[in-house]
Design an enzyme around this catalytic site. Structure first.
Site, mmCIF file in Angstrom:
data_model
loop_
_atom_site.group_PDB
_atom_site.id
_atom_site.type_symbol
_atom_site.label_atom_id
_atom_site.label_comp_id
_atom_site.label_asym_id
_atom_site.label_seq_id
_atom_site.Cartn_x
_atom_site.Cartn_y
_atom_site.Cartn_z
ATOM 1 N N HIS A 1 36.328 30.053 42.565
ATOM 2 C CA HIS A 1 36.869 30.910 41.507
ATOM 3 C C HIS A 1 36.157 32.261 41.452
ATOM 4 O O HIS A 1 36.208 32.946 40.431
ATOM 5 C CB HIS A 1 36.798 30.193 40.152
ATOM 6 C CG HIS A 1 37.761 29.054 40.052
ATOM 7 N ND1 HIS A 1 37.653 28.063 39.101
ATOM 8 C CD2 HIS A 1 38.865 28.744 40.782
ATOM 9 C CE1 HIS A 1 38.645 27.185 39.259
ATOM 10 N NE2 HIS A 1 39.385 27.575 40.277
ATOM 11 N N CYS B 1 37.432 56.308 42.302
ATOM 12 C CA CYS B 1 38.870 56.587 42.380
ATOM 13 C C CYS B 1 39.489 56.732 40.991
ATOM 14 O O CYS B 1 40.676 57.055 40.866
ATOM 15 C CB CYS B 1 39.596 55.492 43.161
ATOM 16 S SG CYS B 1 39.855 53.961 42.222
#
Length: 232
Positions: free
Chosen positions: A116, A144
């Site tokens: 997970h 970004c």
């Protein structure tokens, strides 16, 4: 039955362990699936989602920031240390874990597959570039301009392919699979133990709906049961 389980493990040459939340609860990490583990009365299954990441980022961030801060005070328990010892003795081939806390690695295990993901690592939700924990906590954007997130598997996302295939291969080749502290409710990880031809052993605090599918079942606290098995 404890001695029988210890004997099976002692004679194993390809043992695999699969761990769930119950293995971490004893280290002081709440089980976020239990009512007592709910965070601010909010079911984490509504927060740890792709929808929350995209549309409710403030709540998403607060939830994971609280978990990260809590982990600063958490250390592996004796059961984690025993699993590490077994790996270094050559008894344990691999740990496949549903836990994202990194406690197996902190205890010294090296061959750990995180089914997970990990709350110890971070990446940009937009471009995928790795990020730092403090940058996430500070809500600093990626270069970004995208938002940072923990590198965990959210509800609505696929499991990491490499971890899945490595775990599957090890379980299929195992002569014993020891499942520790999981209710076996989360698909598809709950299917993994039953893909072995080896002996299946369950250590769990309470009964699961799958107890009848195991060769040996021991109910109790993970750390205490592992200590008892190690002594045997």
């Amino acid at each position: 039955m404890l001695k029988q389980a210890a004997d099976v493990l002692k004679n194993a040459s390809r043992a695999v362990v699969m761990t769930g939340a119950g293995c971490s609860v004893e280290a002081g990490i709440p089980d976020f699936r239990s009512p007592s583990g709910w965070w601010r009365q909010i079911d984490p299954r509504t927060v740890a989602t792709t929808e929350a990441l995209e549309h409710r980022y403030e709540l998403f961030h607060a939830f994971y920031a609280a978990r990260i801060e809590q982990l600063r005070e958490v250390r592996p328990h004796n059961g984690h240390s025993i699993l590490s010892k077994w790996e270094h003795q050559g008894r344990l081939q691999l740990i496949a874990t549903q836990n994202v806390d990194g406690l197996h690695q902190a205890a010294g295990n090296r061959n750990v597959q995180e089914l997970h993901g990990s709350i110890r690592h971070f990446r940009c939700a937009s471009c995928g570039r790795p990020g730092a924990e403090q940058a996430f906590l500070d809500r600093a954007p990626c270069t970004c301009g995208g938002r940072l997130r923990p590198d965990v598997v959210l509800f609505g996302e696929q499991l990491p392919e490499e971890a899945w295939h490595a775990s599957l291969a090890a379980i299929r080749a195992a002569d014993v699979v020891l499942v520790i502290g999981t209710s076996l409710q989360v698909y598809p990880v709950n299917q993994l133990p039953f893909l072995t031809d080896g002996t299946l052993i369950l250590l769990n605090a309470e009964e699961t709906g799958e107890d009848h599918r195991f060769d040996l079942v021991l109910h109790g606290r993970a750390a205490q049961l592992l200590q008892a098995m190690d002594e045997q």
